[in-house]
Motif scaffolding. Structure first.
Motif, PDB file in Angstrom:
ATOM      1  N   ARG A 122       0.826  -1.204   0.000  1.00  0.00           N
ATOM      2  CA  ARG A 122       0.000   0.000   0.000  1.00  0.00           C
ATOM      3  C   ARG A 122       0.863   1.258   0.000  1.00  0.00           C
ATOM      4  NH1 ARG A 122      -3.428  -3.311   3.338  1.00  0.00           N
ATOM      5  NH2 ARG A 122      -2.280  -2.629   5.211  1.00  0.00           N
ATOM      6  N   THR A 123       1.946   1.209   0.742  1.00  0.00           N
ATOM      7  CA  THR A 123       2.844   2.359   0.810  1.00  0.00           C
ATOM      8  C   THR A 123       3.444   2.658  -0.562  1.00  0.00           C
ATOM      9  OG1 THR A 123       3.409   1.895   3.112  1.00  0.00           O
ATOM     10  CG2 THR A 123       4.932   3.287   1.864  1.00  0.00           C
ATOM     11  N   LEU A 124       3.920   1.622  -1.250  1.00  0.00           N
ATOM     12  CA  LEU A 124       4.542   1.808  -2.563  1.00  0.00           C
ATOM     13  C   LEU A 124       3.522   2.286  -3.594  1.00  0.00           C
ATOM     14  CD1 LEU A 124       6.862  -1.342  -2.662  1.00  0.00           C
ATOM     15  CD2 LEU A 124       7.553   1.061  -2.368  1.00  0.00           C
ATOM     16  N   THR A 125       2.324   1.728  -3.517  1.00  0.00           N
ATOM     17  CA  THR A 125       1.284   2.155  -4.456  1.00  0.00           C
ATOM     18  C   THR A 125       0.946   3.627  -4.235  1.00  0.00           C
ATOM     19  OG1 THR A 125       0.366  -0.073  -4.529  1.00  0.00           O
ATOM     20  CG2 THR A 125      -1.069   1.717  -5.255  1.00  0.00           C
ATOM     21  N   GLY A 126       0.885   4.023  -2.943  1.00  0.00           N
ATOM     22  CA  GLY A 126       0.601   5.419  -2.618  1.00  0.00           C
ATOM     23  C   GLY A 126       1.685   6.349  -3.104  1.00  0.00           C
ATOM     24  N   ARG A 127       2.882   5.835  -3.341  1.00  0.00           N
ATOM     25  CA  ARG A 127       3.985   6.679  -3.821  1.00  0.00           C
ATOM     26  C   ARG A 127       4.135   6.595  -5.336  1.00  0.00           C
ATOM     27  NH1 ARG A 127       9.142   5.997   0.053  1.00  0.00           N
ATOM     28  NH2 ARG A 127       9.770   7.793  -1.242  1.00  0.00           N
ATOM     29  N   GLY A 128       3.126   6.038  -5.981  1.00  0.00           N
ATOM     30  CA  GLY A 128       3.094   6.046  -7.439  1.00  0.00           C
ATOM     31  C   GLY A 128       3.665   4.809  -8.114  1.00  0.00           C
ATOM     32  N   VAL A 162      12.620   1.691  -8.086  1.00  0.00           N
ATOM     33  CA  VAL A 162      12.281   1.368  -6.694  1.00  0.00           C
ATOM     34  C   VAL A 162      13.365   1.851  -5.742  1.00  0.00           C
ATOM     35  CG1 VAL A 162      11.704  -0.511  -5.107  1.00  0.00           C
ATOM     36  CG2 VAL A 162      10.923  -0.597  -7.477  1.00  0.00           C
ATOM     37  N   GLU A 163      14.627   1.772  -6.172  1.00  0.00           N
ATOM     38  CA  GLU A 163      15.718   2.267  -5.343  1.00  0.00           C
ATOM     39  C   GLU A 163      15.566   3.758  -5.062  1.00  0.00           C
ATOM     40  OE1 GLU A 163      19.450  -0.737  -6.429  1.00  0.00           O
ATOM     41  OE2 GLU A 163      19.161   1.117  -7.590  1.00  0.00           O
ATOM     42  N   ALA A 164      15.008   4.479  -6.023  1.00  0.00           N
ATOM     43  CA  ALA A 164      14.811   5.921  -5.838  1.00  0.00           C
ATOM     44  C   ALA A 164      13.828   6.227  -4.710  1.00  0.00           C
ATOM     45  CB  ALA A 164      14.316   6.546  -7.138  1.00  0.00           C
ATOM     46  N   LEU A 165      13.015   5.239  -4.348  1.00  0.00           N
ATOM     47  CA  LEU A 165      12.054   5.389  -3.248  1.00  0.00           C
ATOM     48  C   LEU A 165      12.644   4.938  -1.913  1.00  0.00           C
ATOM     49  CD1 LEU A 165       8.841   4.071  -5.057  1.00  0.00           C
ATOM     50  CD2 LEU A 165       9.576   6.453  -4.741  1.00  0.00           C
ATOM     51  N   GLY A 166      13.883   4.492  -1.932  1.00  0.00           N
ATOM     52  CA  GLY A 166      14.549   4.121  -0.693  1.00  0.00           C
ATOM     53  C   GLY A 166      14.532   2.632  -0.373  1.00  0.00           C
ATOM     54  N   TYR A 167      14.247   1.787  -1.339  1.00  0.00           N
ATOM     55  CA  TYR A 167      14.200   0.335  -1.106  1.00  0.00           C
ATOM     56  C   TYR A 167      15.300  -0.370  -1.919  1.00  0.00           C
ATOM     57  CZ  TYR A 167       9.692   1.542   0.878  1.00  0.00           C
ATOM     58  OH  TYR A 167       8.680   2.117   1.648  1.00  0.00           O
TER      59      TYR A 167
END
Length: 217
Positions: A122-128, A162-167
């Protein structure tokens, strides 16, 4: 005394006569034992002569042997086999199996439990971030699948996103068994210049077989 002198004279005269007129018998002359006594007949060669005079040619001399491939399509392999045989080569078709990469899977490792995995989704989806889902079973249960890609470059782009989101996602190659086709060629020396291998195919020299029948080629 007179008699003894006459006997000696007679013996000397006899020896002189034998030495003057006696001849040793001539040695007999036998016909020649030469086997090649008739015109056109092959001369018998002894084993010792043959070992010294012969030049032995190894089997396969005057032939070029190589393997061409791999080809992925059986119809293309069969067509090329026919073409090469028309050009004068002996072309044996064989198959082999190999493991090849079929796809690249991008994912986030399994979370502690399903609730944690759903929350992360849900968190990743919320971040686009789209096109993801939580795995429900197997060794990677509660992992987040981020996509399956046929090209490595596309998988890498997804990882960077995905790495750009901190994962820290991972890439795992998926494999499948593929049947490939090879042509084992035996080319007579007088046909080498007539046999053409299409560009793009691998060519590997190989030992010529112990026996090969090139009759009519």
């Amino acid at each position: 005394m007179r008699s003894l002198a006459l006997l000696l004279i007679a013996l000397n005269l006899a020896f002189l006569y034998w030495h003057t007129f006696h001849r040793e018998p001539a040695a007999p002359v036998f016909p020649s034992t030469e086997v090649n006594s008739h015109p056109g007949a092959a001369r018998l060669v002894l084993l010792s002569e043959r070992d010294e005079q012969s030049v032995y040619e190894p089997v396969g001399a005057g032939l070029r042997c190589e393997t061409v491939g791999p080809l992925m399509d059986p119809d293309a392999a069969g067509s090329l086999q026919a073409v090469l045989e028309e050009q004068g080569a002996l072309a044996g078709l064989r198959t082999s199996s190999r493991e090849v990469v079929s796809a690249y899977w991008v994912f986030l490792p399994p979370q502690a439990n399903r609730q944690a995995a759903l929350q992360l989704a849900r968190t990743l989806t919320g971040r686009g971030l789209e096109d993801l889902y939580v795995l429900n079973e197997g060794e990677q249960r509660n992992a987040l699948s981020l996509g399956l890609f046929s090209e490595h470059a596309r998988a890498v782009r997804r990882v960077r996103q995905v790495e750009a989101l901190g994962y820290a996602p991972r890439i795992e190659a998926r494999f499948r068994t593929q049947t490939v086709y090879w042509l084992d060629l035996v080319i007579p020396e007088d046909r080498i210049g007539s046999v053409f291998i299409p560009n793009g195919l691998g060519r590997m020299d190989r030992p010529c077989p112990a026996e090969v029948d090139v009759t009519g080629r």
